[in-house]
Design a protein around this motif. Structure first.
Motif, short mmCIF file in Angstrom:
data_model
loop_
_atom_site.label_atom_id
_atom_site.label_comp_id
_atom_site.label_asym_id
_atom_site.label_seq_id
_atom_site.Cartn_x
_atom_site.Cartn_y
_atom_site.Cartn_z
N PRO A 20 -2.27 -5.13 6.68
CA PRO A 20 -2.94 -4.68 7.91
C PRO A 20 -4.42 -5.02 7.97
O PRO A 20 -4.94 -5.36 9.03
CB PRO A 20 -2.71 -3.17 7.89
CG PRO A 20 -1.43 -3.00 7.15
CD PRO A 20 -1.47 -4.06 6.08
N PHE A 21 -5.13 -4.92 6.85
CA PHE A 21 -6.56 -5.23 6.83
C PHE A 21 -6.77 -6.72 7.11
O PHE A 21 -7.69 -7.11 7.83
CB PHE A 21 -7.14 -4.84 5.47
CG PHE A 21 -8.63 -4.60 5.46
CD1 PHE A 21 -9.25 -3.89 6.47
CD2 PHE A 21 -9.42 -5.05 4.41
CE1 PHE A 21 -10.63 -3.65 6.46
CE2 PHE A 21 -10.78 -4.83 4.37
CZ PHE A 21 -11.39 -4.13 5.40
N ALA A 22 -5.89 -7.57 6.57
CA ALA A 22 -5.99 -9.01 6.81
C ALA A 22 -5.78 -9.33 8.28
O ALA A 22 -6.55 -10.10 8.88
CB ALA A 22 -4.97 -9.76 5.95
N THR A 23 -4.74 -8.77 8.88
CA THR A 23 -4.45 -9.08 10.28
C THR A 23 -5.48 -8.45 11.21
O THR A 23 -5.71 -8.96 12.31
CB THR A 23 -3.03 -8.62 10.66
OG1 THR A 23 -2.88 -7.23 10.37
CG2 THR A 23 -1.99 -9.41 9.87
N MET A 24 -6.13 -7.37 10.78
CA MET A 24 -7.20 -6.79 11.59
C MET A 24 -8.37 -7.76 11.71
O MET A 24 -8.99 -7.87 12.77
CB MET A 24 -7.68 -5.47 10.98
CG MET A 24 -8.67 -4.71 11.86
SD MET A 24 -9.53 -3.40 10.96
CE MET A 24 -10.70 -4.37 10.00
N PHE A 25 -8.69 -8.48 10.63
CA PHE A 25 -9.74 -9.50 10.72
C PHE A 25 -9.37 -10.55 11.76
O PHE A 25 -10.23 -11.04 12.51
CB PHE A 25 -9.95 -10.18 9.36
CG PHE A 25 -10.52 -9.29 8.30
CD1 PHE A 25 -11.54 -8.41 8.58
CD2 PHE A 25 -10.04 -9.34 7.00
CE1 PHE A 25 -12.07 -7.58 7.60
CE2 PHE A 25 -10.56 -8.53 6.01
CZ PHE A 25 -11.57 -7.64 6.31
N ASN A 65 -6.38 -1.12 11.37
CA ASN A 65 -5.46 -1.52 12.44
C ASN A 65 -6.09 -1.53 13.83
O ASN A 65 -5.37 -1.59 14.83
CB ASN A 65 -4.24 -0.60 12.43
CG ASN A 65 -3.37 -0.81 11.21
OD1 ASN A 65 -2.58 -1.75 11.14
ND2 ASN A 65 -3.52 0.07 10.23
N ARG A 66 -7.41 -1.46 13.91
CA ARG A 66 -8.04 -1.47 15.22
C ARG A 66 -7.73 -2.79 15.94
O ARG A 66 -7.51 -3.83 15.30
CB ARG A 66 -9.54 -1.28 15.07
CG ARG A 66 -10.22 -2.44 14.37
CD ARG A 66 -11.68 -2.19 14.06
NE ARG A 66 -12.29 -3.41 13.55
CZ ARG A 66 -13.17 -3.45 12.57
NH1 ARG A 66 -13.54 -2.34 11.96
NH2 ARG A 66 -13.69 -4.60 12.18
#
Length: 399
Positions: A20-25, A65-66
């Motif tokens: 999730p942190f990767a896709t949030m970037f 997840n923002r």
């Protein structure tokens, strides 16, 4: 202008933090990230205490997840699998961090999908990789800290007891590595027309991350026994008379600057510290000597002296002091926005700043299934079909 990844659709089948942190970037940089959640929601929605009355949000979830859209489906149901198949056909990137074998059981194995969708970039995040004797281990951040040397490099100087870093450094570093790899794969696809399969293991990532200075004594093959441990010394935390600072004295000019700031001419003539090699060999004695001087004056006085002598230095801030720090405020690093059902929240702005294609927080974190109806309508489902999936518990709508 829109972000640099505007027009890229990312199918996020990840949970916890590394994925999730990767896709949030990617969302920060303009990608349309569809977060596929189980009917119960991502486990981190309830991790470390929820912060809303409905029990859907934790601070950890918001910060990973923002800016995404949430589709809540049962991926094991026939309807859920059908929806996923349609989403994959429209996706540029698929990111998953299930345990090995899970995606194959869902009919979403990498070989099958890449054969049907050659432009798809398929990303597999794992703890220790997809081969080897540890492949079936259940893995969280502390497991990788233990395996990668990070707990060892934090060892207490006197007892040599390993210690964990008190943040999920492995999850978050893996996320950064993953986001960079996705960008590289998108660039390559523009030239070749072909997608790729990217495998990112937390263990591989952290050993690579530690290596440059943390494994210096193991770099030259055959010289391990002769090499000193560059980390076998006190850390650069110095107690002043009223707080803590850090400072570095790597070059000759920086060491001479510290000596001037100390006000003691004898320190500059100490032969143990006169050269870079001497300062390295006698690092423990040097750092302890610096502490003797630094403890005699206040933080403000030392920062003034060291800045005047052009010695790298900074106050060691408590976390409660970061938001109001003058440099953080001047840079506008922290921003605020409204998170529905929670209230106003703080988040750091995207660290990579683009002049033309602005990266920005795309919006708040979504509720469970907040965009389920919207996404299903985009796929061509009508209201009756959506309602049938809801009644079969294959899909969850927010509220």
């Amino acid at each position: 202008m829109p972000g640099p990844l505007n027009g890229v659709r990312v199918l996020d089948l990840t949970g916890v933090v590394s994925g999730p942190f990767a896709t949030m970037f990617l969302a920060d940089q303009g990608a349309d990230v569809l977060k596929i959640e189980p009917i119960s929601g991502d486990i981190t929605r309830r991790s470390r205490a929820t912060i809303d009355k409905k029990g859907e949000f934790s601070a950890l979830f918001i910060s990973s997840n923002r800016g995404k859209r949430s589709l809540s489906i049962d991926v094991k149901s026939s309807a859920g699998r059908e929806v996923l198949a349609k989403l994959v056909a429209k996706a540029d990137v698929l990111v998953q961090n299930f345990r090995p074998g899970t995606m194959e059981r869902l009919g979403l194995g990498v070989d099958d999908l890449r054969q049907r969708h050659p432009r798809l970039i398929y990303v597999s995040i794992s703890g220790v990789g997809e081969t080897g004797p540890y492949v079936k281990k259940r893995v969280y951040d502390p497991i990788i800290q233990g395996l990668s040397g990070f707990a060892d490099i934090q060892s207490q100087p006197v007892t040599n007891r390993p210690q964990m870093i008190r943040t999920i450094v492995c999850d978050k570093t893996t996320a950064v590595m993953t986001a960079q790899a996705v960008a590289a794969a998108l660039y390559a696809r523009e030239k070749t027309g072909q997608g790729d399969h990217i495998q990112v293991a937390m263990l591989d990532t952290m050993i690579s991350y530690l290596w440059p200075e943390g494994m210096m004594q193991y770099t030259v093959v055959g010289a391990e026994a002769k090499a000193g441990d560059p980390n076998d010394r006190p850390d650069l935390v110095f107690k002043t008379s009223d707080g803590y600072i850090t400072c570095g004295t790597i070059s000759d000019s920086e060491w001479q600057g510290f000596c001037r700031a100390s006000g003691d001419p004898e320190l500059a003539s100490d032969p143990r510290f006169a050269t870079p090699t001497g300062r390295s060999v006698n690092a423990t004695a040097r750092i302890n000597k610096m502490q003797e001087y630094i403890g005699q004056h206040t933080t403000a006085e030392w920062l003034e002296r060291l800045d005047a002598a052009d010695v790298p230095c900074a106050p060691i801030l408590r976390r409660s002091e970061i938001i109001a720090n003058e440099q953080v405020v001047a840079r506008g690093i922290i921003t605020e926005f409204d998170q529905p059902s929670v209230g106003k929240v703080r988040q750091p702005k995207p660290a990579a700043r683009f002049t033309l294609n602005e990266a920005k927080i795309a919006g708040p974190a979504p509720r469970i299934g907040e965009h389920s109806r919207e996404i299903l309508l985009e796929l061509g489902y009508d209201e009756q079909a959506i309602q049938s999936m809801v009644e079969e518990s294959a899909v969850r709508l927010a509220g």
